[in-house]
Scaffold this motif. Structure first.
Motif, short mmCIF file in Angstrom:
data_model
loop_
_atom_site.label_atom_id
_atom_site.label_comp_id
_atom_site.label_asym_id
_atom_site.label_seq_id
_atom_site.Cartn_x
_atom_site.Cartn_y
_atom_site.Cartn_z
N ILE A 84 -27.36 -48.51 -37.32
CA ILE A 84 -27.89 -47.48 -38.95
C ILE A 84 -26.11 -47.59 -39.04
O ILE A 84 -26.11 -47.37 -40.18
N LEU A 113 -32.70 -49.66 -44.26
CA LEU A 113 -32.34 -49.82 -42.64
C LEU A 113 -33.43 -51.12 -42.98
O LEU A 113 -33.30 -51.57 -41.85
N GLU A 132 -34.51 -43.03 -45.99
CA GLU A 132 -33.56 -44.41 -45.98
C GLU A 132 -33.88 -44.61 -47.42
O GLU A 132 -32.86 -45.53 -47.97
#
Ligand code: ADP
Length: 798
Positions: free
Chosen positions: A187, A460, A159
């Protein structure tokens, strides 16, 4: 040639056609329409084996054709080489490919010349930390198996790495390939990408549950597979697939079980099914393969594997040596091995399709959960997705096993009719943030607290969370930790809080250490001087007492710094060093150092089994003087238990460095040969890091640096000190080094002078090996023609 393809290097379209790509699969078509070959970002959430790799190739090859550079991020090292080999077929069209593996050191310069680079997320993270210059040149990044952002251990790295790459290259095309998950749209939102979501597959997948006498499929169809009383359900299903010819041959099976031990015993049992069904030719080929496995390693694991492979059955788990894992995968693809019993690791990566997938165990022991826990839907679907070999099978079959009607119902509800779970970011956990906050500050992505929080806004986690305060709160906790350990300096200037990494902070980030590992190691290394001074102090009435500067948090490990007496000019007025006379400083032993690195969070643990606690408690007291830092008291239950578990790892490493046989080690510690390799590699890396730290931090003596280096070399080669020189010669290795040594050849220089007959004798008459070794030792004329092995040398060696 697929008509919709343009913008690719000349010849690629034709080559694809020659490979059998007559037209694009529907999800690929959708990806092209979404602009994946024109530089647009894309999330492709489609099932296993439905052609995600080609989507990535279209993105990368068109990027290269436009003069750019592409990076392909894989989740596992084993996949890095597999993908590199796959992409290398484009080299004939002028596209260069490189892979970056190895243990975290930078090999940036060569990579800078490649058009496509393949690497794991950890490796990319490390390359960014070490300032690899080509990172700025990237125009396209592909993230394979992006749903693994959900993984608590490795997800945060992926990430943060994607966030960093996108920050340094604002126009970067980001292509993320995902299994079908519950929230691919999130996503896509995170990555500002178009979404292609599909459950299209090139071969039908039938999922069902076997109970009683039949498999009931979710589509309503049924297949009779009666099981006789006393017969094993799995064995029956494997036999049924093998006895059903679809393309002139029976079908292979993949059996998923929940532990290594179960994989091994299942493979053994299934030899009764596979063995009798082999042809003579297959039997010959398998015998050869088994011989290769046996001669590669003398462990029980290897010999059990070879026994099963000889009968056309195999097991596959992380305890296998990587060569053996590859052998099993290849032979399965070549249809020699008829059945693999595997732990779920196989489902995540490598391309090993089978006619039938059997999910035997759908629950797994989970320590944190405190019992058997059902697998995730995502995981089971990925296993099932391995069913169906394109071009060979009319359809794939995935079968779960039930032994009563209620379980059958439950399996339908839980796995066949259910959608996979949404993925959730695991970034807001302290260990993850500890590492990534330090790296983010050290490599200049943020220089204030606010800047840091706004960088973290590109993750995220930030896209998903409703609790905005949580990330800030954990970040502050982590900043406190980093500041107290002097990895980061904070400066409050009005409302702005600036952050800078200290010299050691930079080092720790570049070494790719968890800051907590670094703190533990620094404290342990400094304790040597502290103990020396302590010993001196008790002799000389306190003259050598250490001065604590900074931090007044009592006895917490890793807090505060120590200066050597003498450096601040107070203690040694008489010109005498405190440790100069008859007080010798405590000796730094390999075991002490192995324990030090084994107790860091970067070394994964060996668990204590029953009886271990007593054994290692005893060992702990026997060798107490060797440990660096204070041994926790037996009353600190959890800490003491951890200490003993690390001691188990440390003694494994010590055994390895004392030339204990591999099979003896696997037996003694209940591990596989692949685990020994894993521990040895990790220890080598951590000791290398410890050496750098020992050199860079204040308060660690030069003698300690030397001790660390020697302990590391012994681990690297798995030998005692006297063999280090010999074992450093390529192709020698720990066993041959010992045999040569026993025959009187003790050094690399000896190899250049020695009687060839003696060398050959010690190497058990293997001429080619002997020649190669002599050549690597720098001998002018390494030829073994007409040399007869000296039998007495080989006798002395055994
Ligand atoms: P995934 O990455 O989605 O698991 P792969 O990319 O490995 O799946 O594709 C599975 C197989 O399908 C590969 O052998 C690949 O060569 C083949 N394939 C992919 N796209 C096409 C196509 N358009 N036509 C024919 N075969 C294809």
């Amino acid at each position: 040639q697929p008509s919709s393809l343009s913008g690719l290097p000349a010849g690629v379209g034709e080559a694809l056609e020659a490979e059998g790509v007559a037209e694009l699969y529907p999800p690929q078509e959708a990806a092209v329409e979404a602009g994946v070959a024109d530089g647009e970002s894309l999330v492709a959430a489609v099932p296993t084996a439905s052609g995600k790799t080609l989507i990535a190739e279209l993105a990368m090859l068109s990027a290269v054709e436009r003069g750019g550079k592409a990076l392909y991020i894989v989740p596992l090292r084993a996949l890095a080489s597999e993908k590199k080999t796959e992409f290398e077929r484009w080299e004939e069209f002028g596209v260069t490919v490189g892979v970056s593996t190895g243990n975290y050191e930078s090999d940036g310069e060569w990579l800078a010349t490649r058009d496509i680079i393949v690497a794991t997320s950890e490796k990319v993270d490390s390359l960014i930390r070490n300032g690899a210059p080509w990172i700025d040149d990237l125009t396209c990044v592909v993230s394979d198996e992006v749903h693994l952002v959900d993984d608590p251990n490795r997800g945060p790295t992926l990430e943060v790495t994607l966030a960093k790459l996108r920050k340094v290259n604002p126009g970067l095309q980001t292509v993320a390939l995902s299994a079908t998950v519950g929230n691919a749209d999130v996503i896509a939102e995170w990555l500002d990408a178009e979404l292609v979501e599909s459950d299209w597959r090139p071969i039908d997948l039938r999922m069902g549950v076997h109970f009683g006498n039949a498999i009931d499929f979710a589509d309503g169809s049924k297949r009779e597979v009666p099981v006789e009383r006393g017969e094993d359900q799995t064995a029956r299903l494997v036999a049924d697939a093998l006895d059903t010819e679809e393309d002139g041959q029976g079908g292979s099976s993949l059996v998923f079980v929940n532990s290594r031990r179960n994989a091994e015993s299942s493979a053994r049992k299934l030899t009764d099914v596979t063995g009798p069904r082999l042809t003579d030719d297959e039997r010959d080929q398998l015998r050869e393969l088994a011989e290769e496995i046996r001669s590669g390693s003398d462990t029980d694991t290897a010999s059990d594997l070879a026994d099963a492979v000889e009968q056309g059955s195999a097991f596959h788990h992380a305890g296998l040596r990587s060569e053996d894992r590859a052998r099993v995968e290849d032979a399965f693809r070549d249809r020699l091995i008829k059945c693999i019993s595997a732990t779920p690791t196989l489902a995540a990566g490598v391309n090993t399709p089978a006619r039938r997938v059997i999910v035997r165990d759908w629950r797994r022991y989970d320590g944190e959960f405190g019992g058997m826990k059902p697998l995730d839907v995502l995981e089971v679907h990925q296993m099932c997705g391995r069913a169906g070999r394109p071009g060979l099978d009319p359809y794939g079959e995935a079968v779960l096993l039930a032994n009563d009607a209620d379980t059958k119902e439950e399996l339908f509800e839980r796995y066949l009719w259910a959608d996979p779970e949404p993925v959730r970011s695991k970034l807001a956990a302290e260990p993850a943030l500890r590492t990534h906050v330090l790296a983010t500050v050290a490599s200049g992505f943020a220089s204030t607290r606010d800047g840091l929080l706004s960088f973290l806004d590109n993750t995220l986690y930030a896209t998903q969370t409703d609790d905005e305060g949580r990330l800030a709160a954990v970040t502050d906790t982590v900043l406190d930790y980093l500041a107290v350990n002097e990895f980061v300096e904070r400066d409050r200037d009005g409302g702005r809080e600036s952050l800078t990494a200290t010299g050691i902070g930079h080092t720790v980030s570049r070494l790719y250490l968890d800051p907590m590992s670094a703190a533990e190691m620094i404290d342990g290394l400094r304790s040597v001087a502290r103990d020396a001074a302590g010993a001196a102090a008790s002799d000389e009435g306190g003259a050598g007492e250490f001065v604590r500067t900074g931090g007044d948090d009592g006895d917490e490990p890793g807090f505060g710094t120590y200066t050597r007496p003498g450096e601040d000019g107070e203690e040694s007025e008489e010109g005498e060093t405190p440790d100069g006379s008859d007080t010798s400083p405590p000796e730094v032993t390999p075991l002490g150092l192995y324990h030090l690195v084994s107790r860091t969070p970067d070394m994964y643990e060996l668990y204590l089994k029953s009886g271990d606690r007593e054994e290692y408690t005893e060992l702990c007291y026997e060798r107490e003087s060797e440990f660096l830092g204070d041994v926790p008291s037996e009353y600190e239950d959890v800490r003491f238990e951890d200490w003993l578990a690390s001691l188990k790892t440390a003694r494994l490493l010590e055994d390895w460095a004392n030339e204990v046989d591999e099979d003896r080690i696997t037996e003694r510690y209940g591990v596989g040969p692949g685990d020994i390799r894993g521990k040895v590699d990790t220890a080598e890396w951590l000791l290398r890091a410890a050496e750098t730290l020992a050199r860079d931090v204040e308060g660690v003596g030069g003698d300690v640096v030397v001790a660390v280096r020697e302990a590391r070399k012994r681990i690297e080669y798995g030998v005692r000190e006297e063999l280090l020189d010999l074992a450093g010669v390529r192709n020698v290795g720990r066993k041959r080094a010992r045999r040569l040594f026993e025959a009187g050849i003790e050094t690399r220089a000896d190899l250049r002078e020695a009687d060839k007959a003696v060398v050959l004798g010690a190497l058990r008459g293997r001429e080619r090996t002997a020649e190669r070794i002599l050549e690597h030792a720098g001998r002018e004329d390494p030829s073994m023609d007409d040399v007869r092995p000296d039998k007495s040398a080989s006798a002395a060696a055994t």
